[in-house]
Design a protein around this motif. Structure first.
Motif, mmCIF file in Angstrom:
data_model
loop_
_atom_site.group_PDB
_atom_site.id
_atom_site.type_symbol
_atom_site.label_atom_id
_atom_site.label_comp_id
_atom_site.label_asym_id
_atom_site.label_seq_id
_atom_site.Cartn_x
_atom_site.Cartn_y
_atom_site.Cartn_z
ATOM 1 N N ASN A 108 0.848 -1.188 0.000
ATOM 2 C CA ASN A 108 0.000 0.000 0.000
ATOM 3 C C ASN A 108 0.889 1.244 0.000
ATOM 4 O OD1 ASN A 108 -1.578 2.298 1.063
ATOM 5 N ND2 ASN A 108 -3.214 0.775 1.198
ATOM 6 N N TYR A 109 0.958 1.876 -1.143
ATOM 7 C CA TYR A 109 1.842 3.019 -1.356
ATOM 8 C C TYR A 109 1.516 4.170 -0.400
ATOM 9 C CZ TYR A 109 4.458 6.513 -4.035
ATOM 10 O OH TYR A 109 5.348 7.475 -4.421
ATOM 11 N N GLU A 110 0.252 4.488 -0.281
ATOM 12 C CA GLU A 110 -0.133 5.642 0.531
ATOM 13 C C GLU A 110 0.133 5.408 2.014
ATOM 14 O OE1 GLU A 110 -3.503 9.086 0.245
ATOM 15 O OE2 GLU A 110 -3.604 7.346 -1.052
ATOM 16 N N ALA A 111 -0.063 4.196 2.478
ATOM 17 C CA ALA A 111 0.241 3.890 3.883
ATOM 18 C C ALA A 111 1.735 4.074 4.145
ATOM 19 C CB ALA A 111 -0.199 2.465 4.222
ATOM 20 N N ARG A 112 2.562 3.666 3.201
ATOM 21 C CA ARG A 112 4.016 3.848 3.338
ATOM 22 C C ARG A 112 4.390 5.331 3.312
ATOM 23 N NH1 ARG A 112 7.928 -0.288 2.309
ATOM 24 N NH2 ARG A 112 6.868 -2.262 2.243
#
Length: 161
Positions: free
Chosen positions: A96-100
């Motif tokens: 999950n790009y946004e969580a990172r």
């Protein structure tokens, strides 16, 4: 045809919702009332839900509450609760790009004494590597963050163009 229309509506509504959540996240870092409102908007999300991006924002909202807390013990409890939820969310959805991006932002902005910096390099590398695959509004959000962040070198910032 109706199914396609419904899918498109859900896609654009979800994207619009995330754009709004992103702005609320930015605003929450600037004032206690915005942080409280941001947290209230996400408080009812179930931690076993499938929307890992919103769960990451919920975790960030808890961390932001800690920023405005006055007592050290309650500040530490909120911070740990938020970062634990964020780390658990990323464990469930490591791609999950946004969580990172949220975790990198938090690690980049918390005092070093918290010790919450162990995934900073890993998350930064993940964001750079996967930037091109993201949708336009998330790319824009990432680029704006990277351009003002001390976590990225000048050479790394150039990769967000």
């Amino acid at each position: 045809m109706k199914l396609l229309s419904i899918c498109l509506l859900l896609f654009f509504t979800g994207n619009s919702e995330l754009v709004s959540v992103r702005q609320k996240y930015i605003d929450a870092a600037t004032s206690e009332s915005s942080a409280n409102a941001f947290h209230a908007d996400l408080a009812n999300l179930e931690s076993n839900g499938s929307n890992h991006t919103l769960m990451a924002y919920k975790a960030a909202s808890i961390v932001l509450l800690a920023k405005y807390e006055s007592g050290l013990i309650s500040k530490t409890r909120l911070f740990n609760r938020g970062t634990d939820l964020l780390d658990t969310t990323i464990e469930k959805a490591p791609d999950n790009y946004e969580a990172r991006l949220i975790r990198l932002n938090i690690q980049d902005n918390v005092p070093w004494i918290t010790g919450y910096t162990s995934e900073l390099k890993e998350d930064k590398a993940f964001l750079i590597k996967n930037y091109a695959k993201q949708e336009a509004s998330l790319k824009d959000f990432t680029k704006k963050y990277a351009m003002q962040s001390d976590a990225f070198s000048k050479k790394e910032r150039a990769m967000f163009n």
